[in-house]
Motif scaffolding. Structure first.
Motif, PDB file in Angstrom:
ATOM      1  N   VAL A  75      44.937  57.595  18.834  1.00 56.65           N
ATOM      2  CA  VAL A  75      44.157  59.313  18.439  1.00 56.65           C
ATOM      3  C   VAL A  75      42.436  59.160  18.980  1.00 56.65           C
ATOM      4  N   LYS A  76      41.685  58.256  18.899  1.00 53.50           N
ATOM      5  CA  LYS A  76      40.718  57.999  18.724  1.00 53.50           C
ATOM      6  C   LYS A  76      40.032  57.368  19.587  1.00 53.50           C
ATOM      7  N   HIS A  77      40.381  56.899  21.289  1.00 56.11           N
ATOM      8  CA  HIS A  77      40.450  56.318  21.988  1.00 56.11           C
ATOM      9  C   HIS A  77      40.582  57.398  23.041  1.00 56.11           C
ATOM     10  N   PRO A  78      40.410  58.240  23.575  1.00 54.61           N
ATOM     11  CA  PRO A  78      40.276  59.190  24.674  1.00 54.61           C
ATOM     12  C   PRO A  78      41.155  58.722  26.031  1.00 54.61           C
ATOM     13  N   ALA A  79      40.515  57.866  26.545  1.00 53.90           N
ATOM     14  CA  ALA A  79      41.531  56.896  27.631  1.00 53.90           C
ATOM     15  C   ALA A  79      42.781  57.376  27.448  1.00 53.90           C
ATOM     16  N   MET A  80      43.053  56.313  26.035  1.00 48.64           N
ATOM     17  CA  MET A  80      44.567  56.750  25.422  1.00 48.64           C
ATOM     18  C   MET A  80      45.112  57.911  25.763  1.00 48.64           C
ATOM     19  N   HIS A  81      45.075  58.877  25.816  1.00 50.33           N
ATOM     20  CA  HIS A  81      45.184  60.310  26.267  1.00 50.33           C
ATOM     21  C   HIS A  81      46.458  60.736  27.589  1.00 50.33           C
ATOM     22  N   THR A  82      47.503  59.581  27.293  1.00 56.49           N
ATOM     23  CA  THR A  82      48.102  60.101  28.317  1.00 56.49           C
ATOM     24  C   THR A  82      49.409  60.218  27.617  1.00 56.49           C
ATOM     25  N   ALA A  83      50.308  60.863  28.714  1.00 57.98           N
ATOM     26  CA  ALA A  83      51.709  61.797  28.602  1.00 57.98           C
ATOM     27  C   ALA A  83      52.646  59.707  27.643  1.00 57.98           C
ATOM     28  N   THR A  84      52.614  59.035  28.826  1.00 61.93           N
ATOM     29  CA  THR A  84      52.992  57.876  28.228  1.00 61.93           C
ATOM     30  C   THR A  84      52.474  57.648  26.208  1.00 61.93           C
ATOM     31  N   ASN A  85      51.997  57.756  26.299  1.00 65.43           N
ATOM     32  CA  ASN A  85      50.667  56.804  24.671  1.00 65.43           C
ATOM     33  C   ASN A  85      51.513  58.841  24.028  1.00 65.43           C
ATOM     34  N   TYR A  86      51.468  59.696  24.437  1.00 63.95           N
ATOM     35  CA  TYR A  86      52.054  60.455  22.975  1.00 63.95           C
ATOM     36  C   TYR A  86      53.407  60.641  22.853  1.00 63.95           C
ATOM     37  N   TYR A  87      54.140  60.379  23.786  1.00 56.65           N
ATOM     38  CA  TYR A  87      55.691  59.499  23.328  1.00 56.65           C
ATOM     39  C   TYR A  87      55.022  59.019  22.886  1.00 56.65           C
ATOM     40  N   LEU A  88      54.515  57.535  22.784  1.00 59.70           N
ATOM     41  CA  LEU A  88      54.833  56.041  21.953  1.00 59.70           C
ATOM     42  C   LEU A  88      54.827  56.661  20.549  1.00 59.70           C
ATOM     43  N   PHE A  89      53.527  57.483  20.517  1.00 68.88           N
ATOM     44  CA  PHE A  89      52.227  58.266  19.518  1.00 68.88           C
ATOM     45  C   PHE A  89      53.617  58.928  18.881  1.00 68.88           C
ATOM     46  N   SER A  90      54.725  59.504  19.149  1.00 71.58           N
ATOM     47  CA  SER A  90      55.521  60.313  19.266  1.00 71.58           C
ATOM     48  C   SER A  90      56.778  59.888  18.492  1.00 71.58           C
ATOM     49  N   LEU A  91      57.208  58.323  19.339  1.00 77.77           N
ATOM     50  CA  LEU A  91      57.538  57.251  18.378  1.00 77.77           C
ATOM     51  C   LEU A  91      57.135  56.868  16.923  1.00 77.77           C
ATOM     52  N   ALA A  92      55.992  56.339  17.213  1.00 80.23           N
ATOM     53  CA  ALA A  92      55.142  55.677  16.031  1.00 80.23           C
ATOM     54  C   ALA A  92      55.697  56.301  14.685  1.00 80.23           C
ATOM     55  N   LEU A  93      55.149  57.979  15.037  1.00 84.47           N
ATOM     56  CA  LEU A  93      55.094  58.483  14.286  1.00 84.47           C
ATOM     57  C   LEU A  93      56.851  58.872  13.279  1.00 84.47           C
ATOM     58  N   SER A  94      57.938  58.850  13.918  1.00 85.01           N
ATOM     59  CA  SER A  94      59.060  59.257  13.863  1.00 85.01           C
ATOM     60  C   SER A  94      59.292  57.636  12.986  1.00 85.01           C
ATOM     61  N   ASP A  95      58.662  56.649  13.492  1.00 86.19           N
ATOM     62  CA  ASP A  95      58.958  55.099  12.929  1.00 86.19           C
ATOM     63  C   ASP A  95      58.576  55.829  11.362  1.00 86.19           C
ATOM     64  N   LEU A  96      56.989  55.888  11.511  1.00 86.51           N
ATOM     65  CA  LEU A  96      57.004  56.225  10.107  1.00 86.51           C
ATOM     66  C   LEU A  96      57.348  57.337   8.802  1.00 86.51           C
ATOM     67  N   LEU A  97      57.681  58.067   9.340  1.00 86.65           N
ATOM     68  CA  LEU A  97      58.753  58.750   8.330  1.00 86.65           C
ATOM     69  C   LEU A  97      59.980  58.163   8.272  1.00 86.65           C
ATOM     70  N   LEU A  98      60.809  57.599   9.081  1.00 83.22           N
ATOM     71  CA  LEU A  98      61.649  56.766   8.579  1.00 83.22           C
ATOM     72  C   LEU A  98      61.842  55.758   7.778  1.00 83.22           C
ATOM     73  N   LEU A  99      60.636  55.147   7.952  1.00 81.72           N
ATOM     74  CA  LEU A  99      59.941  54.262   6.607  1.00 81.72           C
ATOM     75  C   LEU A  99      60.155  54.547   5.418  1.00 81.72           C
ATOM     76  N   LEU A 100      59.525  56.127   5.347  1.00 75.65           N
ATOM     77  CA  LEU A 100      58.691  56.805   4.533  1.00 75.65           C
ATOM     78  C   LEU A 100      60.197  57.140   3.534  1.00 75.65           C
ATOM     79  N   PHE A 101      61.444  57.640   4.405  1.00 77.64           N
ATOM     80  CA  PHE A 101      62.165  58.676   4.059  1.00 77.64           C
ATOM     81  C   PHE A 101      63.787  58.430   4.221  1.00 77.64           C
ATOM     82  N   GLY A 102      63.619  56.939   5.101  1.00 76.66           N
ATOM     83  CA  GLY A 102      65.054  57.280   5.203  1.00 76.66           C
ATOM     84  C   GLY A 102      66.308  55.957   4.539  1.00 76.66           C
ATOM     85  N   LYS A 103      67.156  56.023   4.274  1.00 80.82           N
ATOM     86  CA  LYS A 103      67.709  54.981   3.830  1.00 80.82           C
ATOM     87  C   LYS A 103      67.946  53.592   4.000  1.00 80.82           C
TER      88      LYS A 103
END
Length: 103
Positions: A75-103
């Motif tokens: 999010v902080k570095h504009p050079a990281m705003h690529t399609a691949t990094n958006y995909y990695l961001f999505s994976l990291a966000l889903s992993d965070l949600l799994l850590l918080l709410f998963g069983k």
């Protein structure tokens, strides 16, 4: 804590309890006895719970730290705003949600 001696009849061994509860021709076992044989005790002893809890806490903390740092860097570095990094961001966000709410 309940152990097998709570279900033993007078002069009965644990093996005899197992045979009594698994005999299909003459089934002589209560529901509690069968559940204890199949599922084991309801609670783990404290010496087993503490290392498991510490391990799960370490996994949780490293997962949170790593995934939050990935999200912040993307999010902080504009050079990281690529399609691949958006995909990695999505994976990291889903992993965070799994850590918080998963069983």
């Amino acid at each position: 804590m309940v152990d097998s001696s709570d279900f033993l009849r007078p002069n009965e061994t644990t093996l005899q309890l197992y045979r009594r509860c698994t005999n299909t021709t003459y089934f002589d076992c209560t529901e509690e006895e069968l559940l204890w044989l199949v599922m084991g005790p309801r609670r783990l002893p404290l010496p087993k719970i503490i290392p498991i809890s510490v391990l799960l806490l370490v996994i949780f903390m490293t997962g949170m730290g790593g995934n939050v740092s990935v999200c912040v860097v993307i999010v902080k570095h504009p050079a990281m705003h690529t399609a691949t990094n958006y995909y990695l961001f999505s994976l990291a966000l889903s992993d965070l949600l799994l850590l918080l709410f998963g069983k």
